[in-house]
Design an enzyme around this catalytic site. Structure first.
Site, PDB file in Angstrom:
ATOM      1  N   GLU A 262     -30.567 -16.318  23.437  1.00  0.00           N
ATOM      2  CA  GLU A 262     -30.931 -16.511  24.751  1.00  0.00           C
ATOM      3  C   GLU A 262     -30.854 -17.908  24.775  1.00  0.00           C
ATOM      4  O   GLU A 262     -31.917 -18.780  24.546  1.00  0.00           O
ATOM      5  CB  GLU A 262     -32.049 -15.956  25.101  1.00  0.00           C
ATOM      6  CG  GLU A 262     -32.347 -15.480  26.442  1.00  0.00           C
ATOM      7  CD  GLU A 262     -32.917 -16.883  27.253  1.00  0.00           C
ATOM      8  OE1 GLU A 262     -32.107 -17.800  27.861  1.00  0.00           O
ATOM      9  OE2 GLU A 262     -34.177 -16.890  27.084  1.00  0.00           O
ATOM     10  N   GLU A 388     -27.528 -29.771  30.947  1.00  0.00           N
ATOM     11  CA  GLU A 388     -28.973 -29.311  30.747  1.00  0.00           C
ATOM     12  C   GLU A 388     -29.794 -30.491  30.727  1.00  0.00           C
ATOM     13  O   GLU A 388     -29.917 -31.132  29.641  1.00  0.00           O
ATOM     14  CB  GLU A 388     -29.310 -28.188  29.963  1.00  0.00           C
ATOM     15  CG  GLU A 388     -30.398 -27.575  30.054  1.00  0.00           C
ATOM     16  CD  GLU A 388     -30.727 -26.343  29.135  1.00  0.00           C
ATOM     17  OE1 GLU A 388     -30.443 -26.639  28.070  1.00  0.00           O
ATOM     18  OE2 GLU A 388     -31.206 -25.236  29.682  1.00  0.00           O
TER      19      GLU A 388
HETATM   20  P1  NAI Z   1     -34.509 -26.039  19.804  1.00  0.00           P
HETATM   21  O1  NAI Z   1     -33.556 -25.308  20.146  1.00  0.00           O
HETATM   22  O2  NAI Z   1     -34.225 -27.293  18.724  1.00  0.00           O
HETATM   23  O3  NAI Z   1     -35.662 -25.161  19.284  1.00  0.00           O
HETATM   24  C1  NAI Z   1     -35.992 -23.848  19.524  1.00  0.00           C
HETATM   25  C2  NAI Z   1     -36.366 -23.279  18.357  1.00  0.00           C
HETATM   26  O4  NAI Z   1     -35.489 -23.198  17.089  1.00  0.00           O
HETATM   27  C3  NAI Z   1     -37.765 -23.982  17.653  1.00  0.00           C
HETATM   28  O5  NAI Z   1     -38.706 -22.835  17.219  1.00  0.00           O
HETATM   29  C4  NAI Z   1     -37.214 -24.585  16.625  1.00  0.00           C
HETATM   30  O6  NAI Z   1     -38.047 -24.865  15.473  1.00  0.00           O
HETATM   31  C5  NAI Z   1     -35.961 -24.064  15.929  1.00  0.00           C
HETATM   32  N1  NAI Z   1     -34.951 -24.592  15.322  1.00  0.00           N
HETATM   33  C6  NAI Z   1     -34.390 -25.649  15.422  1.00  0.00           C
HETATM   34  N2  NAI Z   1     -33.419 -26.096  14.645  1.00  0.00           N
HETATM   35  C7  NAI Z   1     -33.237 -25.025  14.026  1.00  0.00           C
HETATM   36  C8  NAI Z   1     -32.067 -24.140  13.088  1.00  0.00           C
HETATM   37  N3  NAI Z   1     -31.285 -25.231  12.784  1.00  0.00           N
HETATM   38  N4  NAI Z   1     -32.264 -23.065  12.566  1.00  0.00           N
HETATM   39  C9  NAI Z   1     -33.080 -22.450  13.068  1.00  0.00           C
HETATM   40  N5  NAI Z   1     -34.036 -22.552  14.031  1.00  0.00           N
HETATM   41  C10 NAI Z   1     -34.070 -23.717  14.468  1.00  0.00           C
HETATM   42  O7  NAI Z   1     -34.985 -26.693  21.200  1.00  0.00           O
HETATM   43  P2  NAI Z   1     -35.682 -28.007  21.214  1.00  0.00           P
HETATM   44  O8  NAI Z   1     -35.428 -29.201  20.187  1.00  0.00           O
HETATM   45  O9  NAI Z   1     -37.064 -27.657  21.231  1.00  0.00           O
HETATM   46  O10 NAI Z   1     -35.328 -28.804  22.625  1.00  0.00           O
HETATM   47  C11 NAI Z   1     -34.094 -29.463  22.696  1.00  0.00           C
HETATM   48  C12 NAI Z   1     -33.403 -28.856  23.800  1.00  0.00           C
HETATM   49  O11 NAI Z   1     -32.958 -27.310  24.025  1.00  0.00           O
HETATM   50  C13 NAI Z   1     -34.010 -28.932  25.317  1.00  0.00           C
HETATM   51  O12 NAI Z   1     -34.094 -30.274  25.715  1.00  0.00           O
HETATM   52  C14 NAI Z   1     -33.631 -27.910  26.146  1.00  0.00           C
HETATM   53  O13 NAI Z   1     -32.223 -28.388  26.795  1.00  0.00           O
HETATM   54  C15 NAI Z   1     -32.949 -26.936  25.207  1.00  0.00           C
HETATM   55  N6  NAI Z   1     -34.009 -25.690  25.131  1.00  0.00           N
HETATM   56  C16 NAI Z   1     -33.405 -24.495  25.591  1.00  0.00           C
HETATM   57  C17 NAI Z   1     -34.593 -23.406  25.884  1.00  0.00           C
HETATM   58  C18 NAI Z   1     -34.070 -22.287  26.615  1.00  0.00           C
HETATM   59  O14 NAI Z   1     -35.083 -21.641  26.766  1.00  0.00           O
HETATM   60  N7  NAI Z   1     -32.956 -21.915  26.797  1.00  0.00           N
HETATM   61  C19 NAI Z   1     -35.850 -23.564  25.264  1.00  0.00           C
HETATM   62  C20 NAI Z   1     -36.027 -24.812  24.424  1.00  0.00           C
HETATM   63  C21 NAI Z   1     -34.972 -25.781  24.702  1.00  0.00           C
END
Ligand code: NAI
Length: 766
Positions: A262, A388
């Site tokens: 998602e 985004e």
């Molecule tokens: P992210 O996608 O990096 O983090 C989400 C989760 O994934 C966190 O628990 C993180 O620790 C984990 N994660 C990070 N790298 C990973 C990897 N290589 N393998 C497995 N798990 C991993 O999101 P982040 O850095 O918090 O935010 C960056 C951008 O992502 C935001 O600016 C936004 O654009 C987007 N985002 C989108 C979301 C959504 O609900 N669609 C939610 C949060 C962020």
């Protein structure tokens, strides 16, 4: 200040919620946390801290999981899973107990969430925590009903779940409730910025006596996410950025792990000139300033009909001026703090780098706050209309006609949600199916509920969370076919006796065509006798076939009734030639072919039957209104068929076209000549050009081409399991859906694979 003063000046007076109880709870833990594994907290390691973004205060120190911790969590979950899966009623009781406990501690959860994340207390109190409770209540019901309503499904096993920071407890509930309801156990990792409510939830699990190992929570950053991804889990459920979604798709390619993603969005918010403009402005407050715009389905791309644009922007700016930004614990605050200074800097940089249009910004306090922002006068290709931002920044342009609105709305690589404002219900319900997205809100926005599936298409990911449609992501078919023995083509030496070239051609866009590369191979029978020649398709042939499939998009708009008629007609035409096909199958395989032909005819009848009966649902959501769960075709499906000469092809094309998809199928690699004979049946059965395209040749070569093609929406492979890794890794390109199995599944499973569910929310009343 006295009440009299306030009434005289009407000045705003803050109404802060007390943080005392949440702080007291943190103090009982000495403000240090380990992981929750096998029903116990591990000793705290103080590796990193969680801060209140509104004031920078350190709330607690947390532990970064090591490989040993992740291994221990996965093995605890594995040990607990069998007995957890035994009784749906027992699971229902625990899920109900969790819901009750969340309700009982609602205020503590809400305050802790606001402290840790920076979101306004009004939102955590009235939205995040009640929705999390609702998820557990709703899924307690699914646990109770699993045995009778899903008798052919069973749990997947252990689920690894990785969640983001924007709705920490709510995302936990969305992941844990359905997994547990369906008899799985979990290892969940909250986001590193916001782990505290997950750790409080772990304590609640302990309080309700949840069997140890059923829920395990490990904390840490992306490195821990990588360890979970690589661990011995049966499924990965991820919510977060599209970038990390891609990494996880590649990392799990070929592993056999189930996956749901998602991801991000850039959801359009369309305002027609007959809309109730004040309501539409109010809707925007919820669409883009809710949770500071840090919402994957935020209505972040405003499309306004030209004639009302000036009026609408004026009203919108005046509403923006009235938004209160500041202390998230204040109950009167509309916009709270951004989750972390790093995230704030990203938003500020993106806005600063934009040189187009006109920017309107209100003000925000010093610190980790960002002012509500509106940028008008952009074009659909402007960077900020495509990327985004994940902050309180609304970007906008105008449109003239409904058709233009649809084209602009769909001009994005994402497809999560869309909002439509108009007083004309016919227009709204005409537009909704044309929008490429998993959710459409009519005259409303950001509505979510446990009874309605949530999730997107395209680069917003795949899979649904919530509703009946979300359950398939946490179950598998009980009678899943076992991996088949590899089947290879017969070898031979004989040459073709017929001097005239009768190489079976490819079938692309309703025409037989020679392969681009000009290569073919002789197909031999079991005794080594040459049966004919077959074309070897390459990447260019695939591209041509996909282009033809796209041109046939009218097929997706045909009625189920028409598609049923065409499927029956295919069956009839196949039946008249059944003896010929049976002989061909015998010549190719050495085994009698009558049963396979009969089975293919029956398959065509089965999907003809379903074509006008595989209906959607009306979800009873707790609003004055309904959520219409509509089944829509996936789009263009590419498939590698299993070795069965005819049934392998029919079991792919029949469900795909019955649901309105167009298909590019690569026939049985070992025995392709029955499929090429079937081209004549297609030509005489009213199947429009481009709806079914047929290739023959090397599956290994096709696998990576199909996986990587940006205009293919799903790849199904029932061919050699060794192709799975290439298909799934390449599918990260546009995050298309994949279905990998030894043979096509039962009808319902194939119909699910051939459809997307779009939830269209339609509120009632004035
Ligand atoms: P992210 O996608 O990096 O983090 C989400 C989760 O994934 C966190 O628990 C993180 O620790 C984990 N994660 C990070 N790298 C990973 C990897 N290589 N393998 C497995 N798990 C991993 O999101 P982040 O850095 O918090 O935010 C960056 C951008 O992502 C935001 O600016 C936004 O654009 C987007 N985002 C989108 C979301 C959504 O609900 N669609 C939610 C949060 C962020």
């Amino acid at each position: 200040m006295t009440v009299k003063n306030i009434l005289e000046t009407m000045d705003y007076g803050p109404a802060p919620e007390s943080a005392a109880e949440a702080m007291a709870w943190l103090d009982t833990k000495n403000r240090q946390f380990g992981h929750f594994i096998d029903g116990k907290f591990t000793p705290p390691m103080q590796d990193f801290t969680s801060k209140n973004p509104a004031n920078g205060e350190v709330l607690a120190s947390l532990s970064q999981a090591r490989q040993d911790d992740v291994d221990a969590a996965v093995s605890a979950a594995r040990k607990a899973q069998k007995s957890w899966a035994k009784s749906g009623h027992t699971r229902a009781k625990y899920l109900y107990a969790l819901a009750r406990a969340l309700q009982k501690h609602a205020r503590l959860f809400a305050v802790l969430e606001t402290l840790d994340n920076g979101k306004p207390i009004r939102e955590s109190r009235d939205i995040d925590i009640p929705l999390a409770q609702r998820h557990f209540y709703h899924h307690a019901g699914f646990a109770q009903l699993m045995e009778t309503e899903l008798p052919d499904r069973e749990p997947l096993g252990v689920c690894g779940q990785i969640i983001p920071w924007n709705f920490p407890l709510l995302m936990l509930a969305w992941k844990i409730a359905p997994a547990l309801a369906m008899g799985n156990t979990v290892v969940l990792k909250p986001a590193e910025y916001t782990s505290l409510t997950a750790l409080l939830f772990a304590e609640i699990c302990d309080q309700v006596g949840l069997p140890k190992g059923v829920v395990n929570i490990v904390t840490g950053d992306g490195a821990v996410g990588e360890m979970i991804t690589a661990s011995d889990v049966d499924k990965l459920a991820f919510t977060g950025s599209t970038e990390v979604g891609r990494i996880i798709r590649k990392a799990t390619a070929g592993s056999g792990k189930a996956l749901s993603l998602e991801l991000g969005g850039k959801s359009p918010y369309i305002v027609f000139d007959d809309a109730d403009l004040d309501s539409a402005v109010e809707g925007l407050v919820d669409a883009i300033w809710f949770n500071q715009g840090q919402v994957c389905c935020a209505g972040s791309r405003l499309l306004v009909q030209e004639g009302i644009a000036d009026t609408f922007y004026r009203k919108l700016k005046s509403r923006m001026d009235g938004l209160r930004i500041g202390d998230p614990l204040d109950k009167c605050i509309d916009v709270g703090a951004i989750v972390d200074p790093i995230q704030r800097a990203t938003i500020a940089d993106m806005v600063a780098s934009n040189k187009e249009g006109e920017t309107y910004q209100t003000t925000a306090p010093e610190g980790c706050f960002y002012p509500p922002t509106l940028i008008t006068g952009l074009t659909t290709s402007s960077k900020l209309m495509q990327e985004e931002i994940f902050g309180p920044v609304l970007v906008s342009t105008t449109f003239r006609t409904p058709a233009e609105a649809v084209a602009m709305a769909n001009d994005t690589r994402y497809g999560l949600a869309a909002t439509v404002w108009t007083e004309n219900i016919n227009l709204a319900l005409d537009i909704a199916p044309q929008l490429v997205s998993g959710i459409v809100w009519v005259n409303s926005t950001n509505l979510m509920d446990a009874a309605a599936g949530f999730g997107g298409v395209r680069e917003s990911g795949f899979g649904r969370e919530g509703g009946w449609e979300g359950l398939s992501g946490y179950t598998k078919a009980k009678d899943a076919p076992k991996p088949a023995k590899p089947v290879t083509a017969f070898e031979g030496k004989g040459s073709l006796s017929d001097p005239i070239d009768r190489t079976a051609k490819l079938y692309i866009g309703g025409k037989q065509s020679r392969p681009d590369g000009g290569y073919s191979r002789v197909v031999y029978g079991p005794k080594g006798d040459a049966l004919g020649e077959v074309s070897l398709a390459n990447g260019k042939d695939l591209r041509n076939a996909v282009e033809a499939a796209h041109k046939a998009k009218g097929w997706s708009k045909t009625t189920g009734h028409l598609r049923a008629q065409i499927l029956y007609y295919l069956a009839e035409n196949l039946a008249t030639r059944s003896a010929e096909f049976a002989d061909r199958i015998k010549a190719l395989t050495g085994k009698q072919g009558r049963d396979e032909v009969e089975s293919a005819i029956q398959t065509l009848f089965t999907y003809a039957a379903w074509a006008d009966k595989y209906d959607g649902q009306v979800h009873g959501v707790p609003i004055r209104g309904v959520a219409l769960a509509m089944k829509e075709p996936v789009g263009v499906i590419a498939a590698l068929c299993d070795p069965r000469p005819l049934a392998g092809l029919i079991e792919v094309i029949a469900p795909a076209i019955a649901m309105g998809n167009r298909v590019v199928a690569s026939a049985s690699e070992a025995f392709p000549l029955a499929a090429t004979d079937f081209i004549q049946v297609l030509e005489t059965s009213d199947v429009p050009a481009g709806v079914v395209n047929l290739l023959t040749g090397d599956h290994a070569e096709m696998a990576s081409h199909m996986g990587a093609h940006m205009d293919i929406d799903a790849v199904w492979s029932f061919s050699d399991p060794s192709h799975a890794a290439a298909i799934e890794a390449a599918s990260a390109s546009n995050l298309k859906r994949t279905l990998i199995a030894p043979v096509p599944g039962a009808a319902k499973a194939m119909l699910d694979a051939a459809t997307e569910v779009k939830n269209i929310w339609v509120p009632y009343g004035e």
